[in-house]
Enzyme design. Structure first.
Site, PDB file in Angstrom:
ATOM      1  N   HIS A 124      -0.720   5.807  16.084  1.00  0.00           N
ATOM      2  CA  HIS A 124       0.487   5.175  15.551  1.00  0.00           C
ATOM      3  C   HIS A 124       1.702   6.098  15.621  1.00  0.00           C
ATOM      4  O   HIS A 124       2.828   5.646  15.454  1.00  0.00           O
ATOM      5  CB  HIS A 124       0.265   4.654  14.119  1.00  0.00           C
ATOM      6  CG  HIS A 124       0.146   5.705  13.064  1.00  0.00           C
ATOM      7  ND1 HIS A 124      -1.062   6.095  12.517  1.00  0.00           N
ATOM      8  CD2 HIS A 124       1.081   6.441  12.428  1.00  0.00           C
ATOM      9  CE1 HIS A 124      -0.855   7.023  11.597  1.00  0.00           C
ATOM     10  NE2 HIS A 124       0.436   7.243  11.516  1.00  0.00           N
ATOM     11  N   ASP A 181      -7.352   5.207  15.769  1.00  0.00           N
ATOM     12  CA  ASP A 181      -5.988   5.689  15.520  1.00  0.00           C
ATOM     13  C   ASP A 181      -5.820   7.127  15.997  1.00  0.00           C
ATOM     14  O   ASP A 181      -5.193   7.947  15.332  1.00  0.00           O
ATOM     15  CB  ASP A 181      -5.616   5.578  14.038  1.00  0.00           C
ATOM     16  CG  ASP A 181      -4.106   5.684  13.820  1.00  0.00           C
ATOM     17  OD1 ASP A 181      -3.349   5.584  14.810  1.00  0.00           O
ATOM     18  OD2 ASP A 181      -3.679   5.907  12.670  1.00  0.00           O
ATOM     19  N   SER A 191       1.416  12.504   9.576  1.00  0.00           N
ATOM     20  CA  SER A 191       0.460  11.840  10.471  1.00  0.00           C
ATOM     21  C   SER A 191       0.197  12.663  11.721  1.00  0.00           C
ATOM     22  O   SER A 191       1.123  13.108  12.388  1.00  0.00           O
ATOM     23  CB  SER A 191       1.002  10.476  10.907  1.00  0.00           C
ATOM     24  OG  SER A 191       0.508   9.463  10.101  1.00  0.00           O
ATOM     25  N   GLY A 235     -25.257  -3.320  17.528  1.00  0.00           N
ATOM     26  CA  GLY A 235     -25.525  -4.733  17.787  1.00  0.00           C
ATOM     27  C   GLY A 235     -26.149  -5.481  16.631  1.00  0.00           C
ATOM     28  O   GLY A 235     -27.063  -6.291  16.834  1.00  0.00           O
TER      29      GLY A 235
END
Length: 505
Positions: free
Chosen positions: A141, A171, A250, A306
């Site tokens: 981001h 991210d 961040s 799965g």
């Protein structure tokens, strides 16, 4: 407007800043992984002196500023404009400070003197140098939607960066600058972190460069989806810490007292958008795997077990008739052609460990699988009919194979595009469109699209240029919905056609 119990990614802010961090402490012993990307260092923590850890990491953290031209920032699937979206301002900070929308609009309408002047600052974040030749890991981001990335080192040198690869699901992103002999923060062992252990956060909060804060590890394998009302936040296995982090942190470093990287700071829990006591970092066990995949393949090699499952508690255990079990992951269903089916797992089994790591929560299972690639083998411990069992399973990708996944590109569509000429547009009585040409083996041909087809819209968004196609293509791949292009268009004869192009095939 009030915002309660908000988890925020904290990429950008209004200030301009520089940061960085330094190489590992001299007492650490270094070694490099097979691909030469990571330096690993381990030594026992013997005191709570923060100075050495701070000094040894401060030059290895950088400032990352992202720039883009407003007219091209329509990265949301609904075509919204980042620069006028209050959601963007709230989550990522406002690069214009307190400037009002009308002021911004007047500023955007001014004739730029150059292409660079046309770009406006999209955000500000941090990054961590992980190799001396310029590879830097940060949050997706921080760089998402940027046309230009400017990296500033702690010695004030500035570089333009290129994106090697990005993964919205975790991210994380890997970028590179053209530099050598850079200071590197050595990779630490996030698995070895203990709750209560001291850690330091290094980054650029509010654009203040080279900021170091400290705290303790508050929790591990923390899922934060409950605090976001179910909104997906990528991985669900974070290191929780009470080190003060804020907008601009961040992509910055979370380090232990040895000056080793143990996490990438990513989100905060806050009602205001600023530090309120809890922050969350992606553990290096996942960072290392994702960054290596992005460097080698340009895309993350993601394995899946799965199954669908429920975290077990006393209430669910009673409903399912599980005597003596109140912990683990209850298997609700097993997918066809999955590694779980091949391993013999069935509905009603309770998974209690993956590779001998307990799976008390969904976050713990996701973290163990996230560090694996398709083709890797895991040991699954589960309980069936009151008996404990273990089985080895080879993990597959979402397509049920172990093939390497390459980075997606609009070139995978297998065609070229050309601007629609005015004569054809007037003849067909359409205002816009983009014509397909040179169809060869690829997704378009598989869907039945032929040369000359004129695309009118994709997923209800009008198309008139190659940029439009690429923008929509990337938005579809980033979404959590099915990765399908629903295309409406015409052939030059006037025959209207509809096609569905599966981008996952």
């Amino acid at each position: 407007m009030k915002f309660n119990r908000t988890i925020m990614a904290f990429a950008s802010g209004a200030l301009v800043a520089t940061v960085a961090t330094a190489a590992a402490a001299a007492s650490c012993s270094d070694r490099t992984s097979a691909d030469g990307l990571f330096t690993v260092a381990q030594s026992p923590v013997t005191n709570t002196d923060f100075t050495k850890a701070a000094e040894s990491t401060i030059n290895g953290v950088v400032s990352i500023k992202s720039f883009a031209t407003p007219r091209q920032q329509r990265g949301y699937s609904n075509g919204g404009d980042f620069f006028n979206d209050p959601f963007f301002d709230f989550f990522f900070g406002n690069p214009y400070g307190q400037q009002q929308p009308r002021q911004r609009q007047r500023q955007q309408q001014q004739q730029p003197k150059s292409e660079e002047e046309a770009q406006q600052q999209l955000g500000l974040g941090s990054g961590v140098i992980i190799s001396s030749d310029g590879y830097i890991v940060t949050n997706n981001h921080v760089i998402d939607g940027a046309e230009r990335l400017e990296v500033t080192l702690n010695d004030n040198r500035q570089f333009n960066a290129t994106v090697i690869g990005a993964d919205p699901n975790t991210d994380l992103a890997l970028i590179k600058i053209d530099a050598t002999d850079l200071p590197v923060i050595p990779m630490g062992d996030s698995d070895g972190l203990k709750v209560g252990e001291w850690v330091l956060a290094v980054g650029n909060p509010f654009g203040l460069t080279s900021t170091v804060t400290t705290g303790i590890v508050s929790a591990k394998a923390r899922s934060i989806s409950s605090a976001t009302n179910g909104k997906p936040m990528g991985i669900e296995s974070y290191i929780q810490t009470d080190a003060a982090v804020n907008p601009g942190n961040s992509g910055g470093a979370l380090v232990n007292l040895n000056g080793e990287l143990v996490g990438i700071n990513t989100a905060i829990y806050s009602q205001t958008g600023s530090y309120a006591g809890y922050a969350f970092a992606i553990p290096t066990a996942i960072v290392t795997k994702v960054a290596t995949d992005l460097k080698q393949y340009g895309a993350v090699q993601r394995a899946v077990l799965g199954i669908t499952y429920l975290p077990l508690d006393a209430k669910i255990a009673k409903e399912k008739g599980l005597d003596g079990l109140v912990d683990g992951l209850y298997v609700e269903s097993v997918n066809d052609r999955s590694s779980a089916m091949e391993a013999g797992l069935k509905k009603g089994d309770v998974i209690t460990a993956i590779n001998n790591v307990p799976t008390h929560t969904s976050a713990q299972l996701l973290e163990q699988v996230a560090r694996m690639r398709p083709g890797d083998q895991v040991t699954i411990t589960y309980v069936r009919d009151g008996k404990k069992n273990t089985v080895k399973a080879t993990l597959y990708n979402s397509q049920g194979s172990t093939k390497v996944t390459q980075a997606a590109s609009v070139m995978d569509l297998g065609c070229a595009f050309k601007k629609l000429d005015d004569e054809t547009r007037q003849q067909l009585k359409i205002s816009s469109g983009l014509q397909v040409s040179g169809v060869k083996d690829g997704k378009f041909k598989s869907a039945g699209i032929k040369d000359g087809f004129i695309i009118l819209d994709i997923n209800n968004m009008k198309v008139s240029s190659v940029d439009d196609v690429e923008k929509i293509y990337k938005a579809i791949l980033k979404s959590d919905d099915d990765h399908v292009m629903f295309i409406t268009g015409l052939y030059p004869t006037g025959v209207k056609k509809y096609y569905a192009v599966d981008l996952d095939d």
